[in-house]
Enzyme design. Structure first.
Site, PDB file in Angstrom:
ATOM      1  N   HIS A  54       4.208  -0.438  -7.061  1.00  0.00           N
ATOM      2  CA  HIS A  54       4.069   0.906  -6.141  1.00  0.00           C
ATOM      3  C   HIS A  54       5.166   1.721  -6.127  1.00  0.00           C
ATOM      4  O   HIS A  54       6.224   1.507  -5.707  1.00  0.00           O
ATOM      5  CB  HIS A  54       4.048   0.286  -4.876  1.00  0.00           C
ATOM      6  N   HIS A  63       2.801  -2.794   0.587  1.00  0.00           N
ATOM      7  CA  HIS A  63       4.078  -2.986   1.469  1.00  0.00           C
ATOM      8  C   HIS A  63       3.897  -3.495   2.749  1.00  0.00           C
ATOM      9  O   HIS A  63       3.891  -3.013   3.884  1.00  0.00           O
ATOM     10  CB  HIS A  63       4.511  -1.494   1.579  1.00  0.00           C
ATOM     11  N   HIS A 115      -3.167   1.408   1.885  1.00  0.00           N
ATOM     12  CA  HIS A 115      -2.088   1.656   3.110  1.00  0.00           C
ATOM     13  C   HIS A 115      -2.775   1.027   4.384  1.00  0.00           C
ATOM     14  O   HIS A 115      -3.467   1.702   4.845  1.00  0.00           O
ATOM     15  CB  HIS A 115      -1.680   3.113   3.287  1.00  0.00           C
ATOM     16  N   LYS A 158      -6.354   4.387  -4.536  1.00  0.00           N
ATOM     17  CA  LYS A 158      -5.459   4.415  -3.205  1.00  0.00           C
ATOM     18  C   LYS A 158      -6.358   4.700  -1.988  1.00  0.00           C
ATOM     19  O   LYS A 158      -6.799   5.926  -1.992  1.00  0.00           O
ATOM     20  CB  LYS A 158      -4.184   4.995  -3.464  1.00  0.00           C
ATOM     21  N   ASP A 214       7.786   0.807  -3.370  1.00  0.00           N
ATOM     22  CA  ASP A 214       7.490   2.044  -2.484  1.00  0.00           C
ATOM     23  C   ASP A 214       8.617   2.954  -2.387  1.00  0.00           C
ATOM     24  O   ASP A 214       8.650   3.533  -1.351  1.00  0.00           O
ATOM     25  CB  ASP A 214       6.952   1.505  -0.980  1.00  0.00           C
ATOM     26  N   HIS A 226       6.353   6.053  -5.793  1.00  0.00           N
ATOM     27  CA  HIS A 226       6.078   7.608  -5.704  1.00  0.00           C
ATOM     28  C   HIS A 226       7.019   8.463  -6.533  1.00  0.00           C
ATOM     29  O   HIS A 226       8.232   8.271  -6.243  1.00  0.00           O
ATOM     30  CB  HIS A 226       6.252   7.953  -4.255  1.00  0.00           C
TER      31      HIS A 226
END
Ligand code: DOR
Ligand code: ZN
Length: 345
Positions: free
Chosen positions: A15, A176, A138, A101, A249, A17
Site C-alpha cells: 500500500h 491500514h 479504505h 481500490k 500507506d 501513494h
C-alpha cells in the site's frame, strides 16, 4: 545473544501513494531501493480509472526509479460507480491492473470520485470475484453522524460484512487497519480477507497526535485510535498470522498542506519504513516473524511469487532525513531527524 544482522527475502509494500509529477520523482526512489514491488494507490487528480491510465502511470513510476532498479509497481484502478468491468478484466488479464481500490466518497484525500452507494458497483465486484481480482478497501464510513474514531468499526458492520456475505468469492484487503474490531474480524473471516498494517498504526495512538500540542504530521486516515486498539493492531502484525501483511500507506504531502488551518491526512513514512518495522518487531521479541509479515504473507494472499532477492539490515543506527524537498517544497518524513536502530544496507 542480541542479533545485529537481519537477512530477509526482499519485502514488498502492499500500500503506497506515489502521487505524480515532481513529487513522484522525489518519493519513488525511497521505496524502489528497499522494496521489490508495491501496490500503487490510484487516488491521483484525476484518479486512475482505466487500464490505459494505469499503464501510463506505471511508466512514469518506472522512469522515476534509480538506474539499475528492478522495482515493480503493481497498479490499481480507482473504483467509481461508472468503471467499465470489461476494461478492468482486460487490464487484469494483461498484467496492467493488479487490484481495484474502493474509496467511499469523501472518506479521505482525493476520494470525491469514490463510491457513494456500494450496491451500484455490485456488478463490477461480481466480475472481479469471477476473475480473482482483489478489492482493496479504505474501510471507513463517511456518514457525518458517525464519530471519526468509530468509522472503521462501523464500516465493518455496515459495509464489509454484508459485502462478504453477498460476494463470498471476492478477495478483499482491508487496508491500514486501526482497530481491535478490524483485527478480530480479519483473523476470523476466512481466507478471502486479509489486512495491511502501517508502521504508524503499530506505533502511535490518538493521544500521540496531541502530545504537547497538535501534531499535524501524525494526522492520517483512518486516524490513530485509543491505545488498546494500537496494541491489538501491533499484536496482529507481529503474531505471524498470514492474514496480516506490510503496507506502509506512505502518503506524502508538502509541509504547507499539512501545517494548515485545514491540514490534509497522510504520513510520509517511506524513507524509514522497513527500519521502523524492524525496530518494533525486535522490541516485541518477534524478529523471526518479520519476514512473514514483510515478504511472504502478501504474495501468498495475492497469488504472486515470493521474491528471490534478499535484503540485509544491520543494527548500526540510521538517521531519517530531517526533510525531503520536492519542487522547492519541504516534506517531513515520519521520524524526521531521529536515529533508528536498524539500517537497510
Ligand atoms: O492519511 C491518508 N492519506 N489516508 C488515506 O487514505 C489517503 C492518504 C493520501 O492519499 O494522502
Ligand atoms: Zn492509502
Amino acid at each position: 545473544m542480541t542479533q545485529d544482522t537481519l537477512n530477509l527475502i526482499r519485502p514488498d509494500d502492499w500500500h503506497i501513494h506515489f502521487r505524480d509529477g515532481d513529487m513522484l520523482k522525489t518519493v519513488v526512489p525511497a521505496t524502489a531501493s528497499v522494496f521489490r514491488r508495491a501496490i500503487v494507490m490510484p487516488n491521483l487528480v484525476p484518479p486512475v480509472t482505466t487500464a490505459a491510465a494505469a499503464r501510463a502511470y506505471r511508466q512514469r513510476i518506472l522512469d522515476a526509479c534509480p538506474p539499475g532498479s528492478n522495482f515493480q509497481p503493481l497498479m490499481t484502478a480507482y473504483l467509481t460507480e461508472t468503471l467499465d468491468p470489461d476494461d478492468l478484466a482486460a487490464g487484469h488479464a494483461a498484467g496492467d491492473l493488479t487490484a481495484v481500490k474502493l474509496y467511499p466518497a469523501g472518506a479521505t484525500t482525493n476520494s470525491d470520485a469514490g463510491v457513494r452507494d456500494i450496491r451500484k458497483v455490485d456488478a463490477t465486484l461480481k466480475r472481479m470475484a469471477e476473475i480473482g481480482m482483489p478489492l482493496l478497501v479504505h474501510g471507513e464510513v463517511t456518514d457525518p453522524a458517525i464519530d471519526i474514531f468509530d468509522r472503521e468499526a462501523v464500516f465493518i458492520e455496515r459495509v464489509l460484512k454484508p459485502l462478504m456475505d453477498r460476494l463470498p468469492d471476492l478477495k478483499i484487503v482491508l487496508e491500514h487497519i486501526t482497530t481491535r474490531q478490524a483485527v478480530d474480524y480479519v483473523a476470523t473471516a476466512g481466507d478471502h480477507l486479509a489486512a495491511t498494517i502501517t508502521p504508524h498504526h503499530m506505533e502511535i495512538n490518538r493521544t500521540d497526535i496531541f502530545r504537547g500540542g497538535i501534531r499535524p504530521h501524525l494526522y492520517c486516515l483512518p486516524i490513530a485510535k485509543r491505545e488498546e486498539h494500537r496494541q491489538a493492531v501491533r499484536a496482529a502484525a507481529v503474531s505471524g498470522n498470514p492474514r496480516f501483511f506490510l503496507g506502509t500507506d506512505s502518503a506524502p504531502h508538502p509541509v504547507h498542506a499539512k501545517e494548515a488551518a485545514c491540514g490534509c491526512a497522510g504520513i510520509y513514512n517511506a524513507p524509514g519504513a522497513l527500519s521502523v518495522y524492524a525496530g518494533m518487531f525486535e522490541a516485541d521479541g518477534a524478529l523471526d516473524k518479520l519476514e512473514g509479515f514483510a515478504s511472504l504473507n502478501g504474495p501468498k494472499f495475492y497469488g504472486l511469487p515470493v521474491n528471490e532477492e534478499k535484503v540485509t539490515l544491520r543494527k548500526t543506527g540510521w538517521t531519517v532525513p530531517d526533510v525531503v524537498t520536492t519542487g522547492g517544497d519541504p516534506i517531513l518524513p515520519y521520524h524526521a531527524g531521529e536515529t533508528l536502530p536498524w539500517a537497510v544496507v
